[in-house]
Design an enzyme around this catalytic site. Structure first.
Site, short mmCIF file in Angstrom:
data_model
loop_
_atom_site.label_atom_id
_atom_site.label_comp_id
_atom_site.label_asym_id
_atom_site.label_seq_id
_atom_site.Cartn_x
_atom_site.Cartn_y
_atom_site.Cartn_z
N CYS A 21 0.81 -1.23 0.00
CA CYS A 21 0.00 0.00 0.00
C CYS A 21 0.84 1.28 0.00
CB CYS A 21 -0.94 0.00 1.20
SG CYS A 21 -1.96 -1.47 1.32
N HIS B 130 -3.09 6.90 1.87
CA HIS B 130 -3.51 5.61 1.33
C HIS B 130 -4.97 5.40 1.68
CE1 HIS B 130 -4.21 1.50 0.54
NE2 HIS B 130 -4.14 1.13 1.82
N ASN C 154 -10.26 -0.14 -1.26
CA ASN C 154 -8.81 -0.16 -1.03
C ASN C 154 -8.14 -0.77 -2.25
OD1 ASN C 154 -6.17 -0.79 -0.26
ND2 ASN C 154 -6.73 -1.31 1.83
#
Length: 312
Positions: free
Chosen positions: A113, A238, A268
């Site tokens: 990430c 993020h 995500n």
């Protein structure tokens, strides 16, 4: 050393949309449960015939077009991804082939990430020293391909996509110094392991780490750029979930900034989340050329990396 700058952005998402109601037909969940706990309402899902490098190439092509450049103008391709199936050719090489580039250096970075902000820092350093002339930096992931669709704690989170930026030399320092690191002994908290690989995480451990440890680090990123959090025009974290994004952004103290919340519609998307959210802010006109924007990636390996960039 010269400076560097982001000259254009671009993003791409697959056409297929998966809603919370769709997920409720697969696992024991509901739109209310997902929305209240992670803030996600929809996510885009790539098909079996849409590999990661295809997503990345679409985003890269859009960034090149925005910069008014051709593939021949790029001599370095960096792709941040943790979901590529094949080891070789790497994703960057396949992107370069799709875009018709002749002889760029091609490298993949796997920092999950936090991959995009690591890749951007790498491109910044290489362009500053003259090692690279112009770089295409992409974050791309197909998280739905490594998801256990029977696990409601993870399948509700993920989506697919890609985001890209073009980096070139600049007389001014328009990409600020990176601050990066990790907590390697806690690497097990976020995993993509096994054969076939499957995404899993220890949600509470990640939440506690992100909301308590990361805000002061993000403020240090601003200090390295010679700014205060109040100076920021936007904060692009993020896009993990809203339960992390909102408290972290609040604790950073960027009271005048637009806070990217692309996770609501995209889920995500791992390394894709920051460049994709940045590209959308630019596309919608929510930030203007020259605005200072904090980019801050975190997650797998309990790694993090952040820098302040000036909006193209």
């Amino acid at each position: 050393m010269r400076g560097s700058r982001v000259v254009a952005v671009g993003h791409y998402q697959p056409a297929k949309l998966l809603t919370n109601d769709d997920l409720a037909e697969l696992v024991d969940t509901s739109d209310e449960w997902i929305s209240s706990r992670v803030g996600i309402r929809t996510r885009h899902v790539a098909g079996p015939d849409e590999p990661v490098d295809e997503l990345a190439a679409h985003a890269g092509a859009k960034a090149l077009a925005g910069a008014g450049l051709t593939p021949a103008d790029i001599d370095l391709v960096l792709v941040a991804t943790s979901t590529a199936i094949d080891r070789s050719p790497n994703t960057a090489a396949r992107v370069a082939a799709r875009l018709g580039m002749s002889s760029p250096a091609v490298m993949d970075l796997n920092v999950v990430c936090a991959g995009f902000t690591h890749a951007l820092a790498t491109a910044d350093s290489l362009v500053r020293t003259g090692t690279a002339r112009r770089a295409l930096v992409i974050g791309a992931d197909k998280m739905t391909a490594v998801t256990d669709w029977s696990d409601r704690s993870t399948c509700v989170l993920v989506g697919d996509g890609a985001g890209a930026v073009v980096v070139e030399a600049s007389e001014a320092e328009l990409i600020g110094p990176v601050l990066w690191g990790s907590v390697p002994e806690m690497g097990h908290a976020v995993r993509i392991e096994g054969s076939p690989p499957v995404f899993a995480q220890e949600g509470q451990s990640v939440y506690r780490w992100a909301t308590t440890q990361l805000p002061p680090i993000a403020r240090q990123v601003c200090e390295r750029a010679g700014l205060t959090p109040e100076d920021l025009a936007a904060v692009v974290l993020h896009q993990a979930n809203l339960r992390i994004i909102e408290p972290v952004a609040r604790k950073i103290g960027a009271v005048n900034a637009v806070i990217a919340r692309d996770v609501v519609e995209s889920g995500n998307t791992s390394a894709a989340s920051i460049p994709m959210a940045l590209s959308k802010l630019v596309e919608r006109g929510e930030i203007s050329t020259g605005d200072p924007v904090l980019l801050f990636g975190f997650g797998g390996n309990l790694s993090y990396a952040g820098q302040v960039v000036r909006c193209p």
